[in-house]
Design an enzyme around this catalytic site. Structure first.
Site, PDB file in Angstrom:
ATOM      1  N   LEU A  71      12.068 -19.987  -3.722  1.00 29.26           N
ATOM      2  CA  LEU A  71      10.904 -19.128  -3.137  1.00 29.26           C
ATOM      3  C   LEU A  71       9.839 -19.283  -4.039  1.00 29.26           C
ATOM      4  O   LEU A  71       9.831 -19.211  -5.538  1.00 29.26           O
ATOM      5  CB  LEU A  71      11.303 -17.601  -3.091  1.00 29.26           C
ATOM      6  CG  LEU A  71      10.085 -16.887  -2.895  1.00 29.26           C
ATOM      7  CD1 LEU A  71       9.759 -16.596  -1.413  1.00 29.26           C
ATOM      8  CD2 LEU A  71      10.409 -15.228  -3.393  1.00 29.26           C
ATOM      9  N   ASP A 127       1.025  -1.019  -0.031  1.00 28.24           N
ATOM     10  CA  ASP A 127      -0.021  -0.051  -0.170  1.00 28.24           C
ATOM     11  C   ASP A 127       0.808   1.141   0.158  1.00 28.24           C
ATOM     12  O   ASP A 127       2.014   1.253   0.503  1.00 28.24           O
ATOM     13  CB  ASP A 127      -0.860   0.036   1.058  1.00 28.24           C
ATOM     14  CG  ASP A 127      -2.166   1.066   1.384  1.00 28.24           C
ATOM     15  OD1 ASP A 127      -2.442   1.526  -0.043  1.00 28.24           O
ATOM     16  OD2 ASP A 127      -2.678   1.457   2.191  1.00 28.24           O
ATOM     17  N   HIS A 147       3.054   3.500  -8.931  1.00 25.76           N
ATOM     18  CA  HIS A 147       2.840   2.113  -9.432  1.00 25.76           C
ATOM     19  C   HIS A 147       4.232   1.555 -10.194  1.00 25.76           C
ATOM     20  O   HIS A 147       4.675   0.487  -9.717  1.00 25.76           O
ATOM     21  CB  HIS A 147       1.626   1.897 -10.078  1.00 25.76           C
ATOM     22  CG  HIS A 147       0.135   2.324  -9.656  1.00 25.76           C
ATOM     23  ND1 HIS A 147       0.063   1.721  -8.464  1.00 25.76           N
ATOM     24  CD2 HIS A 147      -0.741   2.964 -10.063  1.00 25.76           C
ATOM     25  CE1 HIS A 147      -1.170   2.193  -8.115  1.00 25.76           C
ATOM     26  NE2 HIS A 147      -1.689   3.094  -9.242  1.00 25.76           N
TER      27      HIS A 147
END
Length: 249
Positions: free
Chosen positions: A132, A21, A38
């Site tokens: 991962l 956020d 963004h």
């Protein structure tokens, strides 16, 4: 001593989930368009994925686009979809090289075809990764997921595939999009807000929450390690007493 050296490798959170956020507010404080925030957020993703891999975290789930985000202005939504396509296309080779496997959760049918195609290609290309697992939550919300699971369970009961008495937590979990992914140990939210915004409500029942005022574009390696160190300071009891936990160690 660097922050990663302060992390106890025997008490790592196996799964970290992050609500990314603050992109828009990061841009606003700099007099920039939201799109710039963004784009900087994508750079933060790269840093955090590398840091999580370096720390031997097994799963990292990023809340990239919620079902509620479809309500945003059409131009911004298209920009986010275009950015996602650009990012996954650019990063696929490096992800594959570094053993990172991509997964996705959410209502993929709502994604534009070009975005869904790019994502599916990245998932196929990285499927062999043994390091991962990076889970992208796209067009996702917990209420959507839980409602969908309830509908599937009801349909299977009607068809006789499932008996009402068979429905327990394990059964319900098997109908979720995260059924083969361990629940998050640590949930991080950047940007200063202290809520979980319809994200992994079922899965985060026992997660440790970590809130930071840092906007997502400024979040990086050290910020992630600070969150892990804070997580390791906490005692996770799962309803037991401290004495019971100590006796089991």
């Amino acid at each position: 001593m660097s922050l990663i050296d302060k992390i106890d490798k025997n008490r790592l959170p196996a799964h970290i989930a992050i609500i990314m956020d603050g992109n828009g507010r990061w841009a606003k404080t700099r007099g920039l368009e939201r799109g710039e925030g963004h784009r900087e957020g994508v750079s933060a993703i790269r840093r955090v994925v590398e840091a999580a891999s370096k720390a031997s975290v097994q799963y990292l789930t990023l809340y990239a686009f919620s079902t509620e985000n479809w309500r945003r202005p059409t131009e911004e939504v298209k920009g986010l979809m275009d950015l996602m396509v650009y990012a996954v296309s650019r990063e696929t080779a490096d992800l594959k090289k570094n053993g990172v496997r991509i997964r996705s959760i959410g209502d993929m049918e709502r994604l534009p075809e070009y975005a869904r195609t790019a994502l599916e290609e990245c998932i196929r290309e990285t499927a062999g990764g043994t390091g991962l697992t990076l889970v992208l939550a796209l067009s996702y919300s917990s209420k959507w997921e839980l409602t969908t699971a309830a509908k599937k369970i009801a349909a299977d009961v009607v068809k006789g595939v499932l008996q009402e008495g068979d429905i327990d937590e394990e059964t319900f979990n098997s109908y979720l999009t995260t059924r083969d992914i361990p629940d998050p140990d640590l949930l991080i939210r950047t940007g200063g807000e202290q809520r979980i915004s319809n994200f992994l409500l079922w899965q985060c029942a026992y997660a440790e929450f970590y809130f930071t005022g840092t906007f997502w574009p400024d979040f990086g390696e050290d910020a992630l390690y600070e969150a892990i160190i804070e997580y390791q300071r906490r005692e996770r009891r799962y309803g037991k007493t401290s004495e019971q936990i100590e006796s089991e160690q």
